[in-house]
Design a protein around this motif. Sequence first.
Motif: not given
Lengths: 266, 261
Positions: A86, A88, A92-94, A96, A105-106, A108-109, A116-119, A161, B173, B183
């Motif tokens: 998706m 927008f 809708n990016l982060v 920073r 981030h794409g 993460l799903g 995911g939290a640790l990246g 993404r 996502t 994140q």
Amino acid sequence: MTTLLQFKKVSKQYGSSTVALSDVNFSVNEGELVSIIGPSGAGKSTLLRCINRLIDATSGEIIFDGMDVLSIGRRNLKKLRTKIGMIFQNYNLVERLSVFENVLHGRLGYKTALVGALGFYHEEEKARALEILKSLGLEEQIYKRCDQLSGGQKQRVGIARALVQEPRVLLADEPIASLDPSSSKVIMDHLKNICETFGITVLVNLHQLDVALNYSDRIIGISSGRVVFDGMPSALTHDAIRQIYGSDPDGLNLNVERPKEVAQKR
Amino acid sequence: MKQHFLMKKRLSFLGFLLVLVGIACAAMTMTQFSIANSFSSIPKAMIWGCSNFYPTADSFTNFPDIMLKLQETLLISIASASVAAIFAFVFALLGSQVTKINNTLAAFSRFIANVFRNIDVSIWALVLLFSFGQSSLTGYFALFVASFGFLTRAFMETIDEVGSGAIEALRATGAHRFSIIFQAVLPMSMSQLISWVLFMIETNIRAATLVGILTGSGIGFIFDLYYKRMDYHSASLVVLAIVVSILVIEQISNYVRRAML
Ligand SMILES: Nc1ncnc2c1ncn2[C@@H]1O[C@H](COP(=O)(O)OP(=O)(O)OP(=O)(O)O)[C@@H](O)[C@H]1O
Ligand SMILES: [Mg+2]
């Protein structure tokens, strides 16, 4: 041609009075680029968000890739969303974080909560992200923070993404509403290209009728939550436009020239 | 038309000012507070201050004691603010409009934050005195509870303000809630959150003096001690130590804030 997405009598009501969608029926084939047009408040954003369940439809049936979207459980919802990219209006990016992190981030799903939290990302995922960034002409911005990019660049990061998700369909909610004409063209060309070369189905909400006519294989017009037009761009008559926007096309000041390529298509 | 509009704004401002003055006058007559008396007592207070309230060489024998208590107070202030920040972050995530899990939990977390925030730290100190007695633990808990309430509210607003855009995008996502928090929410709000924690530490150091008097711990306790002994020279040294440490902490936190941007 296989049907990828189907809406059957889908309705959405906010609260007790606002009807955003009522009895919406349509279907989308694999590999199509479909524009959804309609006046402000017609329900375009709501419609797109019902597909990936960012918004839950009140009633009806949505079939995506053989899955009954409205009745699937949590685990399958996650899986469904990985197949749906998706983008927008406001990117809708982060802001920073760097371009590269935003694109990753794409993925993460596909990850568990902890990973995911640790990246943590695989090398293949990073390689794929780089490849996509290059194909979108962003190789020089990779390590820049997103708040340093122009609007057009941000939107391309948004597309990147969505693409690393390896989606079946791309939902675009007014992707060019905040962009100047030349950046708009770049973005729309990319969407068209994605559709044609990767066979990814694209659903795009648009306010610009001329863009819709230029780029889409099919146009769906909605007005007050109802589908009032569903057909090829060449079939969009003045009457149909009047029905969608509720006023005369000439009075709308729309640039409704028929480009030759569209008229010739199909 | 425009002139009229501006005139109306000016008049309503004037009206507001008049109401304010009216309330002040009413309050003064009710409490029998006299401006003249209070102003005339200022010179007397100054003279007393100058002749008694200054550190002498003698009072510096207490300096090591004071530093010890000051250190205790600083550590308690920092510890209470940082531990409260962790709890506050969790409650803020539950309570924020953009990250809430459901409305019931959000309302609950907002309610808790409001209760804790609207009760002053001195009240908490008095209440906690009953359960923990006079100790630095009581002071720590009082500061912790007050910090928790304030920080939850501040964090909640910060998270609300950074907006729902990126959060929505990551939800789309298929990312797990924790992935979204670490994140997107954290990177977007981190510098603001740290800024609030620094502010809380400063506030706590100021409040720690009062809390110390109540709970018999830290720098407040030692001030109270000297004051009651009428050892005003040592008491003034305590005040000086507090002022200097607050200034230093403020400088440090300003530096950290600038470095983060
Ligand atoms: N979260 C919400 N709560 C209540 N009503 C909503 C909500 N979101 C949208 N609506 C209402 O639903 C209707 C359709 O909104 P939607 O955002 O889908 O329209 P849109 O076609 O995307 O409009 P625009 O072109 O302005 O983006 C509008 O009447 C809107 O006010
Ligand atoms: Mg919209």
